[in-house]
Design a protein around this motif. Structure first.
Motif, PDB file in Angstrom:
ATOM      1  N   GLU A   1       0.830  -1.205   0.000  1.00 50.79           N
ATOM      2  CA  GLU A   1       0.000   0.000   0.000  1.00 50.79           C
ATOM      3  C   GLU A   1       0.866   1.258   0.000  1.00 50.79           C
ATOM      4  OE1 GLU A   1      -4.076  -0.707   2.283  1.00 50.79           O
ATOM      5  OE2 GLU A   1      -2.354  -1.437   3.439  1.00 50.79           O
ATOM      6  N   LYS A   2       1.933   1.256   0.760  1.00 47.62           N
ATOM      7  CA  LYS A   2       2.831   2.409   0.778  1.00 47.62           C
ATOM      8  C   LYS A   2       3.450   2.627  -0.599  1.00 47.62           C
ATOM      9  CE  LYS A   2       4.073   2.149   5.688  1.00 47.62           C
ATOM     10  NZ  LYS A   2       5.163   1.871   6.660  1.00 47.62           N
TER      11      LYS A   2
ATOM     12  N   PHE B   1      -6.211   9.730  -8.095  1.00 50.04           N
ATOM     13  CA  PHE B   1      -7.079  10.238  -7.029  1.00 50.04           C
ATOM     14  C   PHE B   1      -7.813   9.113  -6.296  1.00 50.04           C
ATOM     15  CE2 PHE B   1      -7.773  14.530  -9.395  1.00 50.04           C
ATOM     16  CZ  PHE B   1      -6.582  15.008  -8.885  1.00 50.04           C
ATOM     17  N   PHE B   2      -8.022   7.978  -6.957  1.00 45.75           N
ATOM     18  CA  PHE B   2      -8.772   6.883  -6.342  1.00 45.75           C
ATOM     19  C   PHE B   2      -8.171   6.472  -5.000  1.00 45.75           C
ATOM     20  CE2 PHE B   2      -9.879   2.521  -5.435  1.00 45.75           C
ATOM     21  CZ  PHE B   2     -11.198   2.390  -5.843  1.00 45.75           C
ATOM     22  N   THR B   3      -6.841   6.356  -4.939  1.00 42.41           N
ATOM     23  CA  THR B   3      -6.186   5.835  -3.732  1.00 42.41           C
ATOM     24  C   THR B   3      -6.460   6.680  -2.485  1.00 42.41           C
ATOM     25  OG1 THR B   3      -4.453   4.737  -4.994  1.00 42.41           O
ATOM     26  CG2 THR B   3      -3.961   5.236  -2.707  1.00 42.41           C
ATOM     27  N   PRO B   4      -6.184   7.975  -2.481  1.00 38.68           N
ATOM     28  CA  PRO B   4      -6.468   8.750  -1.258  1.00 38.68           C
ATOM     29  C   PRO B   4      -7.953   8.829  -0.937  1.00 38.68           C
ATOM     30  CG  PRO B   4      -5.834  10.198  -3.061  1.00 38.68           C
ATOM     31  CD  PRO B   4      -5.535   8.808  -3.510  1.00 38.68           C
ATOM     32  N   LEU B   5      -8.816   8.834  -1.962  1.00 46.35           N
ATOM     33  CA  LEU B   5     -10.251   8.847  -1.690  1.00 46.35           C
ATOM     34  C   LEU B   5     -10.699   7.543  -1.048  1.00 46.35           C
ATOM     35  CD1 LEU B   5     -11.562  10.554  -4.959  1.00 46.35           C
ATOM     36  CD2 LEU B   5     -11.437  11.567  -2.668  1.00 46.35           C
TER      37      LEU B   5
ATOM     38  N   TYR C   1      -2.588  -1.273  -9.511  1.00 42.82           N
ATOM     39  CA  TYR C   1      -3.607  -1.732  -8.572  1.00 42.82           C
ATOM     40  C   TYR C   1      -3.815  -3.236  -8.509  1.00 42.82           C
ATOM     41  CZ  TYR C   1      -5.023   3.144  -7.911  1.00 42.82           C
ATOM     42  OH  TYR C   1      -5.050   4.479  -7.594  1.00 42.82           O
ATOM     43  N   ASP C   2      -3.237  -3.992  -9.430  1.00 43.55           N
ATOM     44  CA  ASP C   2      -3.410  -5.453  -9.367  1.00 43.55           C
ATOM     45  C   ASP C   2      -2.878  -6.015  -8.052  1.00 43.55           C
ATOM     46  OD1 ASP C   2      -4.672  -5.616 -11.785  1.00 43.55           O
ATOM     47  OD2 ASP C   2      -2.986  -6.532 -12.871  1.00 43.55           O
ATOM     48  N   THR C   3      -1.830  -5.414  -7.522  1.00 40.52           N
ATOM     49  CA  THR C   3      -1.209  -5.945  -6.296  1.00 40.52           C
ATOM     50  C   THR C   3      -2.106  -5.797  -5.076  1.00 40.52           C
ATOM     51  OG1 THR C   3      -0.107  -3.824  -5.908  1.00 40.52           O
ATOM     52  CG2 THR C   3       1.126  -5.505  -7.115  1.00 40.52           C
TER      53      THR C   3
END
Length: 319
Positions: free
Chosen positions: A51-52, A165-169, A240-242
């Motif tokens: 995630e980091k 933007f998807f990740t922080p949201l 994002y697959d991971t």
């Protein structure tokens, strides 16, 4: 004496949208230094290494796109202004794109070590998918027509940013990294105004074209979107697959691609609607500012494709 240089007169407005957009942008001015990012360190330490890594890469990609927009994108649009007030609006937009790019570095300096930051920028500056979309957009800025450049800009600001933007949201919707997400929401608020304003200027010029020219430009626009989406899908899968979020991100991307087309006054391409987007993401977008009284006078709640307090709402999607 003959006029050598003409002063801008804000008491003689040719297009009221220039004035309302200027007022909106100046009302919502912000700086990253006012956001207490260090308060997110506890949340950051609890994230997995995968995630980091994802957070660093998506923000690195966003930094690259904002850098390009501030350095070449707005400069390209400025060459084709219709009014002197439009150029003033672009000056504001250009500055805020630089603020956006700097904001990601503030996030990095808070969450990452020097070595990690260097690795993020090395990855950003060599990633083939990032470099391809930068090349596609920048070549249009350098060689495209006035209207093609506006299409590229709207696709960048209303579509291509959203894979990042998807990740922080997502984290905001799960009560994590709230201050990092606060910056992203402020950036989204800015980009929503940028995209709708530039889309409006596109619509003005598009209506002036002959029917055959309109059809040719429309076909070019949809072909460009297909090309960008194909690359963006590959970019999204690599990121994002991971963590298993790929399909949800792609839905979000397609939804925002439709919003970009609507800003340009054209019909959506994809079947995806707001109802198809992960409600956690939509909730993260629409949640108002809760942490900082400094922003309470203007608010930063944002519903995709809409700009709060813009009085001339009908210009966003059609004239």
């Amino acid at each position: 004496m003959q006029t050598y240089y003409e002063a801008i007169n804000w008491n003689n407005i040719e297009d009221v949208i220039d004035k309302s957009t200027w007022e909106k942008l100046t009302e919502q001015f912000w700086l990253d230094t006012r956001i207490p990012l260090s308060n997110d360190l506890d949340d950051w330490r609890k994230l997995s290494s995968q995630e980091k890594d994802l957070v660093g890469k998506v923000f690195g990609g966003l930094t690259l796109l904002d850098t390009m927009q501030s350095e070449t994108g707005i400069e390209a649009l400025r060459r084709d202004i219709r009014t002197p007030h439009e150029e003033a609006v672009y000056n504001n937009i250009q500055f805020m794109e630089s603020v956006h790019a700097k904001s990601y570095s503030s996030i990095f300096s808070t969450l990452n070590t020097k070595a990690e930051i260097e690795a993020i920028f090395d990855w950003t500056n060599t990633n083939p998918h990032l470099q391809k979309k930068a090349q596609i957009i920048n070549e249009i800025y350098e060689n495209g027509t006035a209207l093609e450049k506006k299409v590229a800009s709207v696709f960048l600001e209303t579509f291509l940013f959203y894979s990042g933007f998807f990740t922080p949201l997502y984290y905001l919707g799960n009560n994590k990294l709230a201050n990092v997400a606060e910056i992203i929401k402020l950036i989204i608020r800015d980009e929503s105004v940028h995209g709708t304003y530039i889309g409006y200027k596109f619509q003005l010029g598009f209506k002036e074209l002959a029917e055959e020219e309109q059809e040719n430009l429309k076909n070019w626009m949809y072909d460009l979107l297909y090309t960008l989406y194909e690359n963006e899908e590959a970019y999204t899968r690599s990121l994002y697959d991971t963590v298993g979020w790929t399909e949800e991100v792609l839905v979000f991307l397609r939804y925002n691609a439709n919003k970009a087309l609507m800003n340009l006054g054209h019909d959506p391409l994809f079947p995806d609607t707001a109802d198809d987007v992960n409600p956690i993401i939509m909730n993260g977008i629409s949640t108002g500012t809760s942490n900082h009284d400094f922003f309470s006078q203007v608010g930063n709640g944002y519903l995709l494709g809409e700009v709060e307090a813009m009085e001339d709402d009908d210009y966003l999607y059609g004239l």
